[in-house]
Design an enzyme around this catalytic site. Structure first.
Site, PDB file in Angstrom:
ATOM      1  N   ARG A 172      -6.402   3.007   0.259  1.00 57.67           N
ATOM      2  CA  ARG A 172      -4.820   3.018   0.522  1.00 57.67           C
ATOM      3  C   ARG A 172      -4.516   4.254   1.104  1.00 57.67           C
ATOM      4  O   ARG A 172      -3.740   4.305   2.033  1.00 57.67           O
ATOM      5  CB  ARG A 172      -4.337   2.588  -0.803  1.00 57.67           C
ATOM      6  CG  ARG A 172      -2.603   2.526  -0.578  1.00 57.67           C
ATOM      7  CD  ARG A 172      -2.038   2.206  -1.895  1.00 57.67           C
ATOM      8  NE  ARG A 172      -2.031   3.040  -2.861  1.00 57.67           N
ATOM      9  CZ  ARG A 172      -1.619   2.715  -4.108  1.00 57.67           C
ATOM     10  NH1 ARG A 172      -1.100   1.546  -4.375  1.00 57.67           N
ATOM     11  NH2 ARG A 172      -1.721   3.756  -5.143  1.00 57.67           N
TER      12      ARG A 172
ATOM     13  N   LYS B  77       1.822   5.187   0.779  1.00 56.95           N
ATOM     14  CA  LYS B  77       2.370   6.134  -0.268  1.00 56.95           C
ATOM     15  C   LYS B  77       2.448   7.575   0.366  1.00 56.95           C
ATOM     16  O   LYS B  77       1.628   8.466   0.412  1.00 56.95           O
ATOM     17  CB  LYS B  77       1.072   6.036  -1.193  1.00 56.95           C
ATOM     18  CG  LYS B  77       1.488   6.629  -2.974  1.00 56.95           C
ATOM     19  CD  LYS B  77       0.719   6.225  -3.769  1.00 56.95           C
ATOM     20  CE  LYS B  77       1.034   6.797  -5.221  1.00 56.95           C
ATOM     21  NZ  LYS B  77       2.198   6.467  -5.629  1.00 56.95           N
TER      22      LYS B  77
ATOM     23  N   GLU C 100      10.537  -3.995  -5.152  1.00 59.22           N
ATOM     24  CA  GLU C 100       9.738  -3.099  -6.243  1.00 59.22           C
ATOM     25  C   GLU C 100      10.641  -1.986  -6.881  1.00 59.22           C
ATOM     26  O   GLU C 100      11.903  -1.776  -6.697  1.00 59.22           O
ATOM     27  CB  GLU C 100       8.700  -2.556  -5.672  1.00 59.22           C
ATOM     28  CG  GLU C 100       8.795  -1.429  -4.762  1.00 59.22           C
ATOM     29  CD  GLU C 100       7.535  -0.726  -4.508  1.00 59.22           C
ATOM     30  OE1 GLU C 100       6.551  -0.493  -5.252  1.00 59.22           O
ATOM     31  OE2 GLU C 100       7.457  -0.282  -3.037  1.00 59.22           O
TER      32      GLU C 100
HETATM   33  N1  PLP Z   1       4.924   0.906  -6.001  1.00 52.13           N
HETATM   34  C1  PLP Z   1       5.173   2.395  -5.890  1.00 52.13           C
HETATM   35  C2  PLP Z   1       6.554   2.907  -5.212  1.00 52.13           C
HETATM   36  C3  PLP Z   1       4.410   3.297  -6.759  1.00 52.13           C
HETATM   37  O1  PLP Z   1       4.708   4.634  -6.492  1.00 52.13           O
HETATM   38  C4  PLP Z   1       3.411   2.976  -7.520  1.00 52.13           C
HETATM   39  C5  PLP Z   1       2.322   3.771  -7.827  1.00 52.13           C
HETATM   40  O2  PLP Z   1       1.484   4.360  -7.451  1.00 52.13           O
HETATM   41  C6  PLP Z   1       3.086   1.546  -7.605  1.00 52.13           C
HETATM   42  C7  PLP Z   1       3.788   0.769  -6.829  1.00 52.13           C
HETATM   43  C8  PLP Z   1       1.979   1.249  -8.017  1.00 52.13           C
HETATM   44  O3  PLP Z   1       0.679   1.075  -7.525  1.00 52.13           O
HETATM   45  P1  PLP Z   1      -0.644   1.402  -8.186  1.00 52.13           P
HETATM   46  O4  PLP Z   1      -0.948   0.239  -9.215  1.00 52.13           O
HETATM   47  O5  PLP Z   1      -1.697   1.512  -7.146  1.00 52.13           O
HETATM   48  O6  PLP Z   1      -0.578   2.727  -9.138  1.00 52.13           O
HETATM   49  C1  COI Z   2       1.509   6.241  -9.803  1.00 49.91           C
HETATM   50  O1  COI Z   2       1.651   5.301 -10.483  1.00 49.91           O
HETATM   51  O2  COI Z   2       0.488   6.752  -9.549  1.00 49.91           O
HETATM   52  C2  COI Z   2       2.705   6.860  -9.100  1.00 49.91           C
HETATM   53  O3  COI Z   2       2.279   7.389  -7.995  1.00 49.91           O
HETATM   54  C3  COI Z   2       3.838   6.558  -9.466  1.00 49.91           C
HETATM   55  C4  COI Z   2       4.857   7.695  -9.564  1.00 49.91           C
HETATM   56  C5  COI Z   2       4.468   8.724 -10.568  1.00 49.91           C
HETATM   57  C6  COI Z   2       5.217   8.365  -8.140  1.00 49.91           C
END
Ligand code: PLP
Ligand code: COI
Length: 339
Positions: free
Chosen positions: A82, A184, A220
């Site tokens: 990612r 991200k 989301e």
């Molecule tokens: N959506 C957002 C905006 C986030 O910051 C995160 C955190 O990483 C997620 C979703 C969840 O992604 P992940 O499950 O890869 O941590």
């Molecule tokens: C994560 O779940 O890793 C995130 O980045 C979410 C938040 C702390 C920005």
């Protein structure tokens, strides 16, 4: 464990300056000086693109202490992949998957006394980060970059943990339809600060953003993806070009389908059709699974399962996911890596 004594059960989600972090520098097409350092401060030019034009991206993943005392990572290759897509979108250099995973493992090993004990539910959160640096002022990609990975022990991201909390929709957007929502990058989070603060001051855990085209569909949460469980036991999660592809969400989708035999759907989730769901939650690395008790929209609170009790399907998915992450349940091939 050595003699680090923290209140492991009440860590919350806070920055902590640990002894070691990884750092690497990029110039002229190559990463160099790739090493651990004790210096938590970055010294960068005032002309850095990260400071002016938001040319930066980051990741979030966790290291888990298992029952036998060893430490493991959950799908770090997915975070590496990612970050590669985020870097591509912002014209930043790639960190190869091997280098990313090696950096994360070095940081975990160097700070291993800070990996919380098994049974506390706490974890070591890792924050890989890349910034464009050097003297620039035009809106162009930087010529130099820093990649760093730091860590901190964390507990629950949302105050409730596995107790449901309420969320609210927002009138603001965190990202444009074909903007950077799927990557991200810091700008998405800067855009979410004001609506997030508004939600908090009104007593909600966070906002649920709606689609930036006409605000009819759920996108989301500002820090996690959304999922709902329908009356006929289907796992449903929004599909949109402006939401972050969550590693946790895709893991839950897989487990729902392959472990629990549920139907799964990535599709439209209309805000005026919430009655189809018996349960809902926010999922992500920091959030893990945080049950959504109620969702406020246009002055009305829609309660899913309960404002105080977690629903049975959410609980089942949580137990399976965290069981895998902490090494108590068998992981699908390639999901966990020992440090
Ligand atoms: N959506 C957002 C905006 C986030 O910051 C995160 C955190 O990483 C997620 C979703 C969840 O992604 P992940 O499950 O890869 O941590
Ligand atoms: C994560 O779940 O890793 C995130 O980045 C979410 C938040 C702390 C920005």
């Amino acid at each position: 464990m050595a003699d680090v004594q923290l209140d492991w059960n009440n860590l919350g989600f806070n920055y902590r300056n640990l002894p070691y972090r990884y750092r690497a520098y990029w110039k002229d097409g190559k990463w160099y000086k790739k090493e651990l350092t004790g210096d938590a401060t970055l010294h960068i030019s005032e002309g850095s693109t990260a400071l002016h034009y938001g040319q930066q991206d980051f990741e979030g993943l966790k290291a888990y202490r298992t029952k036998d005392g060893s430490v493991q990572l959950f799908r770090p290759d997915r975070n590496a992949a990612r970050m590669q897509t985020s870097c591509e979108r912002l014209l930043m250099p790639q960190v190869p998957t091997d280098m990313f995973v090696d950096a994360v493992k070095q940081v975990v090993r160097a700070n291993q006394d800070y990996v919380p004990p098994y049974g506390t539910g706490a974890t070591l959160y890792l924050r890989p980060l890349m910034i464009g640096v050097g003297g620039n002022i035009g809106v162009h990609p930087a010529q130099e970059y820093i990649f760093t990975v730091f860590a901190m022990p964390v507990g629950s991201y949302f105050k409730g943990g596995m107790t449901p909390t309420n969320f609210t929709t927002s009138n603001y957007d965190r990202a444009a339809h074909k903007g950077t929502g799927a990557y991200k990058v810091g700008g998405n989070y800067a855009a979410s600060l004001f609506p997030g603060q508004e939600a908090h001051s009104n007593g909600y855990s966070d906002c649920v953003y709606l689609d930036p085209v006409d605000h009819k569909k759920i996108e989301e949460v500002g820090s996690a993806n959304f999922f709902g469980i329908t009356k006929d036991n289907k796992f449903v999660t929004p599909k949109s070009p402006s939401i972050l592809p969550s590693v946790t969400k895709y893991s839950l989708l897989y487990l729902a389908e392959h472990k629990f035999g549920m139907a799964v759907e990535e599709g439209d989730v209309y805000i005026d059709d919430l009655d189809r769901f018996t349960e809902a939650g926010a999922c992500g690395t920091a959030a893990v699974i945080s049950p959504i008790g109620g969702l406020e929209h246009n002055g009305k609170l829609h309660v899913f399962y309960s404002e105080t009790e977690v629903g049975p399907v959410t609980k089942k998915l949580y137990d399976e996911l965290t069981g895998i992450q902490f090494g108590d349940r068998e992981a699908p091939e390639g999901w966990v890596q020992k440090v």
